[in-house]
Design a protein around this motif. Sequence first.
Motif, PDB file in Angstrom:
ATOM      1  N   GLN A 174       1.865  37.097 -47.528  1.00  0.00           N
ATOM      2  CA  GLN A 174       2.577  37.098 -46.465  1.00  0.00           C
ATOM      3  C   GLN A 174       4.042  36.220 -46.618  1.00  0.00           C
ATOM      4  N   VAL A 175       5.125  36.638 -46.037  1.00  0.00           N
ATOM      5  CA  VAL A 175       6.166  35.542 -45.699  1.00  0.00           C
ATOM      6  C   VAL A 175       5.698  34.635 -44.716  1.00  0.00           C
ATOM      7  N   VAL A 176       6.059  33.291 -45.127  1.00  0.00           N
ATOM      8  CA  VAL A 176       5.779  32.369 -44.109  1.00  0.00           C
ATOM      9  C   VAL A 176       6.942  31.330 -43.652  1.00  0.00           C
ATOM     10  N   VAL A 177       7.199  31.440 -42.356  1.00  0.00           N
ATOM     11  CA  VAL A 177       8.150  30.731 -41.794  1.00  0.00           C
ATOM     12  C   VAL A 177       7.670  29.176 -41.451  1.00  0.00           C
ATOM     13  N   ILE A 178       8.008  28.315 -41.876  1.00  0.00           N
ATOM     14  CA  ILE A 178       7.568  27.078 -41.346  1.00  0.00           C
ATOM     15  C   ILE A 178       8.572  26.034 -40.820  1.00  0.00           C
ATOM     16  N   GLN A 179       8.347  25.785 -39.494  1.00  0.00           N
ATOM     17  CA  GLN A 179       9.576  25.018 -39.144  1.00  0.00           C
ATOM     18  C   GLN A 179       8.564  23.648 -38.507  1.00  0.00           C
ATOM     19  N   PHE A 180       9.243  22.574 -38.600  1.00  0.00           N
ATOM     20  CA  PHE A 180       8.784  21.323 -37.930  1.00  0.00           C
ATOM     21  C   PHE A 180       9.433  20.802 -36.744  1.00  0.00           C
ATOM     22  N   PHE A 232       4.771  32.884 -38.580  1.00  0.00           N
ATOM     23  CA  PHE A 232       5.653  32.025 -38.145  1.00  0.00           C
ATOM     24  C   PHE A 232       4.622  30.794 -37.735  1.00  0.00           C
ATOM     25  N   LEU A 233       5.065  29.433 -38.310  1.00  0.00           N
ATOM     26  CA  LEU A 233       4.437  28.396 -37.863  1.00  0.00           C
ATOM     27  C   LEU A 233       5.019  27.123 -37.423  1.00  0.00           C
ATOM     28  N   THR A 234       4.824  26.731 -36.384  1.00  0.00           N
ATOM     29  CA  THR A 234       5.379  25.309 -36.221  1.00  0.00           C
ATOM     30  C   THR A 234       4.362  24.188 -36.615  1.00  0.00           C
ATOM     31  N   ILE A 235       4.806  23.166 -37.348  1.00  0.00           N
ATOM     32  CA  ILE A 235       3.971  22.205 -37.663  1.00  0.00           C
ATOM     33  C   ILE A 235       4.421  20.962 -36.720  1.00  0.00           C
ATOM     34  N   TYR A 236       3.550  20.566 -35.710  1.00  0.00           N
ATOM     35  CA  TYR A 236       3.804  19.588 -34.997  1.00  0.00           C
ATOM     36  C   TYR A 236       3.675  18.185 -35.391  1.00  0.00           C
ATOM     37  N   THR A 237       5.021  17.519 -35.521  1.00  0.00           N
ATOM     38  CA  THR A 237       4.910  16.274 -35.927  1.00  0.00           C
ATOM     39  C   THR A 237       5.304  14.933 -34.940  1.00  0.00           C
ATOM     40  N   ASN A 238       5.314  14.148 -35.624  1.00  0.00           N
ATOM     41  CA  ASN A 238       5.458  12.955 -34.617  1.00  0.00           C
ATOM     42  C   ASN A 238       6.788  13.097 -33.576  1.00  0.00           C
ATOM     43  N   GLU A 239       6.754  12.418 -32.617  1.00  0.00           N
ATOM     44  CA  GLU A 239       7.677  12.643 -31.708  1.00  0.00           C
ATOM     45  C   GLU A 239       8.947  11.775 -32.242  1.00  0.00           C
ATOM     46  N   GLN A 240      10.104  12.133 -31.814  1.00  0.00           N
ATOM     47  CA  GLN A 240      11.287  11.562 -32.557  1.00  0.00           C
ATOM     48  C   GLN A 240      11.674  10.144 -31.389  1.00  0.00           C
ATOM     49  N   LYS A 241      11.052  10.176 -30.183  1.00  0.00           N
ATOM     50  CA  LYS A 241      11.113   8.976 -29.315  1.00  0.00           C
ATOM     51  C   LYS A 241      10.044   7.964 -29.831  1.00  0.00           C
ATOM     52  N   PHE A 242      10.347   7.032 -30.412  1.00  0.00           N
ATOM     53  CA  PHE A 242       9.638   6.354 -30.932  1.00  0.00           C
ATOM     54  C   PHE A 242       8.431   5.616 -30.342  1.00  0.00           C
ATOM     55  N   ASP A 243       8.559   5.383 -29.071  1.00  0.00           N
ATOM     56  CA  ASP A 243       7.492   4.896 -28.170  1.00  0.00           C
ATOM     57  C   ASP A 243       6.404   5.772 -27.870  1.00  0.00           C
ATOM     58  N   TRP A 244       6.738   6.998 -28.013  1.00  0.00           N
ATOM     59  CA  TRP A 244       5.763   8.286 -27.677  1.00  0.00           C
ATOM     60  C   TRP A 244       4.768   8.534 -28.827  1.00  0.00           C
ATOM     61  N   GLN A 245       4.718   7.648 -29.839  1.00  0.00           N
ATOM     62  CA  GLN A 245       3.940   8.078 -30.846  1.00  0.00           C
ATOM     63  C   GLN A 245       2.622   8.217 -30.692  1.00  0.00           C
ATOM     64  N   ALA A 246       1.812   9.067 -31.016  1.00  0.00           N
ATOM     65  CA  ALA A 246       0.136   9.303 -30.930  1.00  0.00           C
ATOM     66  C   ALA A 246      -0.293   8.435 -31.944  1.00  0.00           C
ATOM     67  N   ASP A 247      -1.354   7.536 -31.536  1.00  0.00           N
ATOM     68  CA  ASP A 247      -2.086   6.640 -32.597  1.00  0.00           C
ATOM     69  C   ASP A 247      -3.279   7.246 -33.038  1.00  0.00           C
ATOM     70  N   ASN A 248      -3.720   8.376 -32.743  1.00  0.00           N
ATOM     71  CA  ASN A 248      -4.903   9.056 -33.266  1.00  0.00           C
ATOM     72  C   ASN A 248      -4.731  10.775 -33.239  1.00  0.00           C
ATOM     73  N   TYR A 249      -5.393  11.396 -33.921  1.00  0.00           N
ATOM     74  CA  TYR A 249      -5.241  12.826 -34.083  1.00  0.00           C
ATOM     75  C   TYR A 249      -5.312  13.460 -32.851  1.00  0.00           C
ATOM     76  N   LYS A 256       2.339  30.259 -34.397  1.00  0.00           N
ATOM     77  CA  LYS A 256       1.259  29.360 -34.193  1.00  0.00           C
ATOM     78  C   LYS A 256       1.880  28.105 -34.130  1.00  0.00           C
ATOM     79  N   ILE A 257       1.091  27.154 -33.468  1.00  0.00           N
ATOM     80  CA  ILE A 257       1.626  25.964 -33.606  1.00  0.00           C
ATOM     81  C   ILE A 257       0.216  25.113 -34.407  1.00  0.00           C
ATOM     82  N   LEU A 258       0.486  24.308 -35.524  1.00  0.00           N
ATOM     83  CA  LEU A 258      -0.472  23.611 -36.348  1.00  0.00           C
ATOM     84  C   LEU A 258      -0.166  22.175 -35.937  1.00  0.00           C
ATOM     85  N   VAL A 259      -1.118  21.259 -36.110  1.00  0.00           N
ATOM     86  CA  VAL A 259      -1.045  19.947 -35.717  1.00  0.00           C
ATOM     87  C   VAL A 259      -1.003  19.094 -37.171  1.00  0.00           C
ATOM     88  N   ASP A 260      -0.180  18.439 -37.439  1.00  0.00           N
ATOM     89  CA  ASP A 260      -0.255  17.849 -38.818  1.00  0.00           C
ATOM     90  C   ASP A 260      -1.207  16.674 -38.758  1.00  0.00           C
TER      91      ASP A 260
END
Length: 186
Positions: A59-65, A94-111, A136-140
């Motif tokens: 398949q063709v795969v589109v990955i966006q972060f 089509f996949l979105t890979i969910y990454t850390n938030e760009q607002k630094f005080d919103w970072q998750a500290d666990n999966y 699809k949303i995949l969680v890094d």
Amino acid sequence: MRGFKRSSAWGVGALLAAVLSGVAFSEDFDSLEVGEEAPGFTLKDLADREYTLEGLEGQVVVIQFGSSTTLPYIEQIKAMNGLVKKYRREKITFLTIYTNEQKFDWQADNYFSKYERAKGLRFQFSVQSGQRMGGKILVDEIEETVYKAYGSVPAGVFILDQDGNLAFKAKVIKASDVEAVLEKLT
């Protein structure tokens, strides 16, 4: 609408802060060459199903972060949804890979926290747009291993051909660029 404008202005500030701090764009992005095999991964979606890049072969795969505070990603969701609909009969994932938030005080500290924020991204978009988020949303992982393997670009987009090779990459998602590449690959 007022809240969205406020969050958009904040998103630009967060992105600018990330760029100025050297976090936003890694030199690793430049080491990924078009034509070479894409870095593999195994990640889970929001329904706890596991996805591997290997499992999408043929398949063709589109990955966006992206994340809910990555403005360039948020601004392209609606246009990318249009592409998901347009190419739904093709062998394109089509996949979105969910990454850390760009607002630094919103970072998750666990999966688990990161997983819950990813669910919030889909909810936030549907409330703001009245549309269901396509793809699809995949969680890094909490360590961001896939994000790092693809060059640590918070709104990056990568298109892989049917053989799993990198056919296109960009530091900022633009649906029009993605569509031009998909036209060539399908």
